[in-house]
Write an enzyme that holds these catalytic residues in place. Structure first.
Site, short mmCIF file in Angstrom:
data_model
loop_
_atom_site.label_atom_id
_atom_site.label_comp_id
_atom_site.label_asym_id
_atom_site.label_seq_id
_atom_site.Cartn_x
_atom_site.Cartn_y
_atom_site.Cartn_z
CB CYS A 74 -0.91 -0.01 1.22
SG CYS A 74 -1.93 1.46 1.39
CB CYS A 197 -5.26 3.83 -4.41
SG CYS A 197 -4.37 2.26 -4.60
#
Length: 258
Positions: A74, A197
């Site tokens: 991530c 993101c």
């Protein structure tokens, strides 16, 4: 058992952060992690991140999706854990840490974190789209009318219909008037649209360069939660020295009981 948690966000991508250097957090308890991330019955977050000891680097990042399962890399979470490590005085302004996809370098100045991502050696061309792995799998698709697009419906349809149960993150992108790109992302594991993101922003920047939609190798990307910058070097279709840069801030802290 009680443990202090900290809430961090990077361009609206939010995470519960736990200092697990003592190894006490029950990281095999997936229902507990999912409950903590639940926005109605828990703290509420896109994911939970543990900062752990590592013998060869400054620290280890262990990332869990909001569904409670351990996830792939991530990017915004990586930036947030650098800010968290700085807050804990584990690091000063530079760091090397390890995550699920390997080693990452990063720097922090005030609230701005620049995170080095892994090299991307292949971008696959699909019908009206691209696919690549930037630490997590990403589908990148150019669209018109991004603001009005039903990202949850279309993202879920493609996440399962095109990529099956394992799935992929789905990014929709449109060029903006400033010469950069706007992005909206459906994230697997969260199974919803997120405000930002990091690995998706990285994929969009590389993808737009790959398609010839920009000649710049430092690209501004605008997510719903704010602005990020991606820089890189390209040689014969392979990308290296990829950096994801943007703010990462602590929001609040509290106590978890389990």
């Amino acid at each position: 058992m009680e443990n202090t948690f900290y809430k961090y966000q990077g361009t609206g991508n939010d995470f519960v952060m736990v200092d697990n250097r003592n190894g006490q957090f029950p990281k095999d308890d997936y229902p507990l992690i999912a409950k903590i991330c639940n926005r109605r019955f828990g703290v509420g977050a896109d994911g939970l991140i543990l900062l752990e000891n590592d013998a060869e680097t400054d620290f280890r990042m262990v990332y869990f999706n909001a569904d409670g399962k351990e996830g792939s890399m991530c990017g915004n979470g990586g930036r947030c854990i650098v800010a968290f490590a700085h807050f804990l005085k584990v690091i000063e302004k530079e760091t090397v840490f390890i995550a699920v996809d390997g080693l990452h370098e990063a720097t922090i100045t005030d609230d701005v974190v620049s995170l080095k991502m892994l090299d991307v050696k292949e971008i696959k061309e699909k019908t009206n789209a691209l696919f690549m792995d930037t630490g997590s799998p990403h589908h990148v698709q150019l669209v018109n009318g991004l603001k009005s697009l039903n990202v949850v419906k279309e993202g879920a349809r493609m996440r399962y219909g095109v990529y099956g149960e394992k799935g992929s993150n789905i990014n929709f992108v449109e060029k903006n008037d400033e010469g950069g790109f706007d992005i909206r992302t459906y994230e697997r594991g969260v199974e919803d649209e997120t405000l930002s993101c990091g690995t998706g922003v990285t994929a969009v920047a590389l993808g737009m360069y790959h398609l010839g939609n920009t000649k710049e190798n430092t690209i501004g990307i605008k997510a719903l939660g704010g602005n990020l910058e991606v820089s890189f070097k390209e040689q014969n279709g392979s990308y290296s020295d990829i950096y994801l840069k943007g703010e990462a801030k602590q929001v609040f802290k509290g106590e978890l009981t389990w």
